[in-house]
Design a protein around this motif. Sequence first.
Motif, PDB file in Angstrom:
ATOM      1  N   TYR A  21       0.857  -1.181   0.000  1.00  0.00           N
ATOM      2  CA  TYR A  21       0.000   0.000   0.000  1.00  0.00           C
ATOM      3  C   TYR A  21       0.899   1.239   0.000  1.00  0.00           C
ATOM      4  O   TYR A  21       1.825   1.347   0.811  1.00  0.00           O
ATOM      5  CB  TYR A  21      -0.899   0.011   1.229  1.00  0.00           C
ATOM      6  CG  TYR A  21      -1.721   1.272   1.330  1.00  0.00           C
ATOM      7  CD1 TYR A  21      -2.857   1.439   0.544  1.00  0.00           C
ATOM      8  CD2 TYR A  21      -1.345   2.304   2.200  1.00  0.00           C
ATOM      9  CE1 TYR A  21      -3.608   2.585   0.611  1.00  0.00           C
ATOM     10  CE2 TYR A  21      -2.091   3.473   2.271  1.00  0.00           C
ATOM     11  CZ  TYR A  21      -3.222   3.607   1.471  1.00  0.00           C
ATOM     12  OH  TYR A  21      -3.951   4.760   1.532  1.00  0.00           O
ATOM     13  N   LEU A  22       0.635   2.122  -0.918  1.00  0.00           N
ATOM     14  CA  LEU A  22       1.441   3.332  -1.025  1.00  0.00           C
ATOM     15  C   LEU A  22       0.744   4.462  -0.283  1.00  0.00           C
ATOM     16  O   LEU A  22      -0.337   4.903  -0.692  1.00  0.00           O
ATOM     17  CB  LEU A  22       1.618   3.723  -2.500  1.00  0.00           C
ATOM     18  CG  LEU A  22       2.160   2.639  -3.443  1.00  0.00           C
ATOM     19  CD1 LEU A  22       2.296   3.202  -4.851  1.00  0.00           C
ATOM     20  CD2 LEU A  22       3.500   2.123  -2.941  1.00  0.00           C
ATOM     21  N   ASP A  23       1.350   4.875   0.796  1.00  0.00           N
ATOM     22  CA  ASP A  23       0.798   6.059   1.451  1.00  0.00           C
ATOM     23  C   ASP A  23       1.359   7.300   0.774  1.00  0.00           C
ATOM     24  O   ASP A  23       2.174   7.207  -0.159  1.00  0.00           O
ATOM     25  CB  ASP A  23       1.100   6.035   2.953  1.00  0.00           C
ATOM     26  CG  ASP A  23       2.587   5.941   3.239  1.00  0.00           C
ATOM     27  OD1 ASP A  23       3.383   6.232   2.305  1.00  0.00           O
ATOM     28  OD2 ASP A  23       2.970   5.584   4.363  1.00  0.00           O
ATOM     29  N   ASP A  24       0.932   8.458   1.234  1.00  0.00           N
ATOM     30  CA  ASP A  24       1.353   9.688   0.562  1.00  0.00           C
ATOM     31  C   ASP A  24       2.860   9.869   0.596  1.00  0.00           C
ATOM     32  O   ASP A  24       3.472  10.345  -0.369  1.00  0.00           O
ATOM     33  CB  ASP A  24       0.659  10.892   1.200  1.00  0.00           C
ATOM     34  CG  ASP A  24      -0.794  10.997   0.776  1.00  0.00           C
ATOM     35  OD1 ASP A  24      -1.207  10.183  -0.091  1.00  0.00           O
ATOM     36  OD2 ASP A  24      -1.508  11.877   1.295  1.00  0.00           O
ATOM     37  N   ALA A  25       3.498   9.465   1.699  1.00  0.00           N
ATOM     38  CA  ALA A  25       4.950   9.613   1.804  1.00  0.00           C
ATOM     39  C   ALA A  25       5.642   8.749   0.764  1.00  0.00           C
ATOM     40  O   ALA A  25       6.606   9.177   0.113  1.00  0.00           O
ATOM     41  CB  ALA A  25       5.395   9.240   3.218  1.00  0.00           C
ATOM     42  N   GLU A  26       5.130   7.556   0.606  1.00  0.00           N
ATOM     43  CA  GLU A  26       5.742   6.651  -0.362  1.00  0.00           C
ATOM     44  C   GLU A  26       5.505   7.140  -1.780  1.00  0.00           C
ATOM     45  O   GLU A  26       6.394   7.064  -2.644  1.00  0.00           O
ATOM     46  CB  GLU A  26       5.161   5.236  -0.175  1.00  0.00           C
ATOM     47  CG  GLU A  26       5.926   4.165  -0.915  1.00  0.00           C
ATOM     48  CD  GLU A  26       7.383   4.075  -0.475  1.00  0.00           C
ATOM     49  OE1 GLU A  26       7.689   4.406   0.683  1.00  0.00           O
ATOM     50  OE2 GLU A  26       8.227   3.724  -1.329  1.00  0.00           O
ATOM     51  N   LYS A  27       4.306   7.659  -2.015  1.00  0.00           N
ATOM     52  CA  LYS A  27       4.029   8.187  -3.349  1.00  0.00           C
ATOM     53  C   LYS A  27       4.956   9.365  -3.649  1.00  0.00           C
ATOM     54  O   LYS A  27       5.491   9.488  -4.759  1.00  0.00           O
ATOM     55  CB  LYS A  27       2.558   8.604  -3.460  1.00  0.00           C
ATOM     56  CG  LYS A  27       1.598   7.414  -3.500  1.00  0.00           C
ATOM     57  CD  LYS A  27       0.166   7.824  -3.784  1.00  0.00           C
ATOM     58  CE  LYS A  27      -0.510   8.373  -2.574  1.00  0.00           C
ATOM     59  NZ  LYS A  27      -1.960   8.595  -2.765  1.00  0.00           N
ATOM     60  N   ASN A  28       5.136  10.192  -2.676  1.00  0.00           N
ATOM     61  CA  ASN A  28       6.032  11.347  -2.877  1.00  0.00           C
ATOM     62  C   ASN A  28       7.476  10.889  -3.083  1.00  0.00           C
ATOM     63  O   ASN A  28       8.228  11.488  -3.843  1.00  0.00           O
ATOM     64  CB  ASN A  28       5.948  12.297  -1.685  1.00  0.00           C
ATOM     65  CG  ASN A  28       4.717  13.181  -1.764  1.00  0.00           C
ATOM     66  OD1 ASN A  28       4.379  13.673  -2.840  1.00  0.00           O
ATOM     67  ND2 ASN A  28       4.032  13.371  -0.647  1.00  0.00           N
ATOM     68  N   ARG A  29       7.852   9.825  -2.406  1.00  0.00           N
ATOM     69  CA  ARG A  29       9.217   9.318  -2.576  1.00  0.00           C
ATOM     70  C   ARG A  29       9.427   8.852  -4.014  1.00  0.00           C
ATOM     71  O   ARG A  29      10.481   9.083  -4.623  1.00  0.00           O
ATOM     72  CB  ARG A  29       9.475   8.157  -1.596  1.00  0.00           C
ATOM     73  CG  ARG A  29      10.928   7.743  -1.511  1.00  0.00           C
ATOM     74  CD  ARG A  29      11.123   6.656  -0.469  1.00  0.00           C
ATOM     75  NE  ARG A  29      10.607   5.372  -0.904  1.00  0.00           N
ATOM     76  CZ  ARG A  29      11.280   4.526  -1.688  1.00  0.00           C
ATOM     77  NH1 ARG A  29      12.494   4.838  -2.096  1.00  0.00           N
ATOM     78  NH2 ARG A  29      10.762   3.367  -2.035  1.00  0.00           N
ATOM     79  N   ILE A  30       8.417   8.217  -4.547  1.00  0.00           N
ATOM     80  CA  ILE A  30       8.530   7.763  -5.943  1.00  0.00           C
ATOM     81  C   ILE A  30       8.595   8.967  -6.877  1.00  0.00           C
ATOM     82  O   ILE A  30       9.418   9.012  -7.804  1.00  0.00           O
ATOM     83  CB  ILE A  30       7.340   6.857  -6.304  1.00  0.00           C
ATOM     84  CG1 ILE A  30       7.403   5.571  -5.467  1.00  0.00           C
ATOM     85  CG2 ILE A  30       7.335   6.536  -7.786  1.00  0.00           C
ATOM     86  CD1 ILE A  30       6.195   4.670  -5.636  1.00  0.00           C
TER      87      ILE A  30
END
Lengths: 674, 451
Positions: free
Chosen positions: B100-109
């Motif tokens: 599951y991609l949270d906002d932090a992970e999405k931003n990291r990508i």
Amino acid sequence: MLKLLAASGRHGVSALFLVLTVAFLGGCSKGKLSPTAPTWDVSLHFPLLNRTQTLQEFVDQNPDALTSDPDRGGLLIYARSDRIGNVRIGSDVRVTGKSSSYGRAIGEFSVSTSSVIGKLITLGTIAPQLGALHGLVAPVPPFSFQRTNVDLPPISDYQEVNLTSGLLLLRVINQLPIPIDTINLRASDTLGTVLTVNYTEMIPPGDSGEVLQPLGGRTYYNHFHLDFGGHSPGSTAPVRIDTSEGIVVEAQLQDVRASYAIAKIPSLSIDRDTMVAIDDSMQIQEAEISSGSLSYRISNETPLPFTITTMIPRFTKNGVPFQEELFVDSNSASVKDIDLSGWTLQMPDGKVQVYFIAKTLGSGDRLVTLSASERIAGDVGVSDLKFARVVGRIKPYTVSISTSGNVQPNKLSENLSGSLELGDGKLVLHVASSVGFSAQISGTLSARDETGARSASLTVPPTLLKPPVDSIIFTPQNSSLLTFLNTFGSQLPTSYTFAGTATINPKYESGSVAQGDTAEFTAGFLIPLKLRIVGGRFTDTVAIESEIDTSQLKNFQAATLVLDVENRIALRAGIELTFTDAFYHPLLQIPKPGQDSLIVEAALIDASGFSESPSRRTLRLSFNKDDVGAVRRSSYIIYAIYLTTTDEKMVQFRTSDYITLKAKLEANVHVASQ
Amino acid sequence: MSRHNKEKLLLIFLVFSCFYSGSVPGKLHAQVAHSFKPMPVDVISWGASNAFSMSHELLTHSYAVAVEIPGLSAEARSNVLSLKLLQDDFSKDAAGNAPYLDDAEKNRILDLFSGGKGIMQFTSTLHVFTIGVRISQLALVGGVEDRLFASVSVPRDFPELVFFGNAPGRTYRIDDAQAIDTWLRQYSLASATEFLLPKGNVLRVYGRASFLQGIGLARVMAESMQVFTADSDYSIQASGHLKMMRTSNISFPGRPRGFGWGIDLLGEFLMPNGIQISAGVVDLGSLTWTKDVEGRNVDGSFLLTEVTSSQQRQSFDSAFQVSTPYGTSSRIAMPARLLLQVGYYLDASSRTRWLPGIIGARGGLSQTLTGSPLIPKQLSLYALLDYSPASWLRLGVGPFYGTVGRFGMSSLIELESKTFHFQIGSKNVLGLFGLPSATNASLVTSLFLTF
């Protein structure tokens, strides 16, 4: 993008590259790599609705119920037209039958005069002294005739004739070889001298002399007696003397007109026309007869057979006038009946002209007794005539009218409850008549609602209506219309009855009417929407369309519906939505308890009740996952719209009034591969 | 490949090299100032083509003929994709669940999309056949190579739209997105010579002319794609113009669908003090696809103002029209690059007693010159410490940085004997060995025999 790449070529090296890269890196790694698509939540923003609905569009979408008055600033008018029914008013146009007699005496007639009668008077008779010279050729001395009486043979053309005019031709033919002169003779019949002739001119040998004598004034018989005298100058030159030769006297009647005769009658013809007055109140320019008959009887009182042709120019069929030929023997009569159905009649003066011609070939060689007073006579009769169509001027007639009809209640009426009071209106009773005459209508217009609980009536005063379409207008000023309308409130009538009378052509004018002519009655409502609504509630149920795939909502985690409303309609409106399952069990109610009510205030109105400036409101409705689930499971939406006029005043509407609704959705959606 | 196997492979190379080391001509240390083993021309500095390496060997030794053994070189680079990213965000967890991609992970990508684009590229060269001869001071090398270029370039707005949705008031531009695969065959003739200049300077000049055959092409270009969501009413406006192109019926060994030319030029300047300067331009040229090239266009625009409008929903389905295929041609520029390198080498044994052989350091860059679709525009920088403890062995290691591919560690091993010349190198050896953060990996080999 990978999808596009895959679609562009089979080798898909990029895809291969990715796979290889992942496999390569994964294979070199200590960590285990099980490729899969991740999941995440995404915030989506959708425009659900952005629509400005003007009342003009509302009018355009409901042409059968709404219209507007551009002269009054686009005032919105509820317009409804309900057909009441039609009645037949052209079935009883007719005229009463009439009959008439006509006839004609033969009058003076001609008699055949073809016969010529004659008599030879010999030289030996008139000059016995020359008997000795018979056979000699010798000069003849002058001498006077010895008077001689001879009877002429009878004339075969007649036996007795009472002449009113005629001529007697006497011809003296000199067959002697010597001239004669100074001829005098007297002709007589049994009634006396017919004529006396003194002919002084010389008649040379072989020549003749003629005398034409008028006759008339008495009866003549066919036997004539001659008293004959004369003179001859003789001949100095020798001539052959033959005493058997002589002078021929001939007689012939000419141009005889008689009032009575026992004679041979030549061909003759008589004619006669007469007018039969049928109905001078019906001035028919043209009428098509649906039923009726014509009969006539012709009698011949003469000893001669007649062929009688009867013509009635005002009766036509396919453009051809009526004409019948009938043979009537001597001293007999004939009768003829004619069916007039389908015939066309022209009777501008209420009369029918009948015209006949009687012709006979005469008696031939037969002597008949004929008097000038003997007649050809006839009777002509027209039965009652019914017309399929009449153009002209007919007498006024009155028919009773009773017609009723039901109309479907409209959705607004069905679903709107509450108190609705109308402040203006107009009811137009339209009468569309196919009769070409004006009609005077009077009666009562009754109406009731679907249940019969509410009923009202309007009196229709005698009103002259002109063809083909005319109307009777009821207004609050000239009738009890508002009482009539407000009897029904928001539920306009569903059943109408009009009962009364119609007098056709009350002004005895020219026009037209046909057997199948009808009058159709329609009640038209024109109600300017000046009204007051208290506690109005409009409810309806709509099925969630199958084309809306609510399964797409399953990934919705939460949603916020934002409604921006701008209302420039003089109505305060509130809305409630109830989502139900297939058995109408409520699943979700909007607004939910504790949420703001979905009410949009009415626009500000001026003194006349028209909107001045719009009201605005923004509503935010939040839904959690359970709410979204309820929407997904719903089969129906029951919606209720609450309508109230501002401050309970009478308000009016213009086509430029509008309501703008912007609905946008913020949705939190969970993205996961299937 | 396990670490144990890798170690065994390295040992085999070393033993093999030692076996041939006795036959290496002992001329290196007897030459003048430029008698340092010429270091620069290798698989690190000049790329995947071995023509110049073979030319160099023919010029600097007394070999008459050189023949290359067929081999393969490949390189993968990305500014986004790393093993760690795949493990963290695109691989099931221990329980078998999708991550599951949270906002932090999405931003990291999204942060990985340096320069506003996410790029993944792959190039490889199959050295089919190369042969070289030396005629006096002129080296001539002819060869055949099959080259493969594949790349995907995606603007940052695309994953941002996918991960975070359509933010009101924001225009998402997915212009210049592209995916391309190209397979071409290169027939080349290279020549090289050297000039002895005053003061002991040496200039070597390399040139190569190539005839190119295009074998296969597939390309998708998003010339313009935009999605805009209005702040006021959330109305969504989308428009796009895509071009697709491909050659049909690809089969091995390939039938030419296009022709072109290529030029490579390189100069080496060696000074007696050990400084070496090299400069050149490679992969100048272009390829024109003319046969069996099928094109399609996708055009359309759409304004969604009411999702509830079935009419709008229906018109959305037909908003973007794919044209019927049409025959076309396409000229594609080769990925020309400017190469620069500066190095300094010295005889270590003459300076120290404990360090035999030649040691040196060099730094260089590679900058794409044209907007070739085959390789996205990029700059690569490297530095390499070279050490040749014996004439048969050279080792190199140093940092690498590419605008696409980011950081890496270059490495080079060269084994050489009289007849055997082998190089193996990588611009990021860490990527080969599975460093999770690595975003590039390459393996370049060269093996040829001289006589």
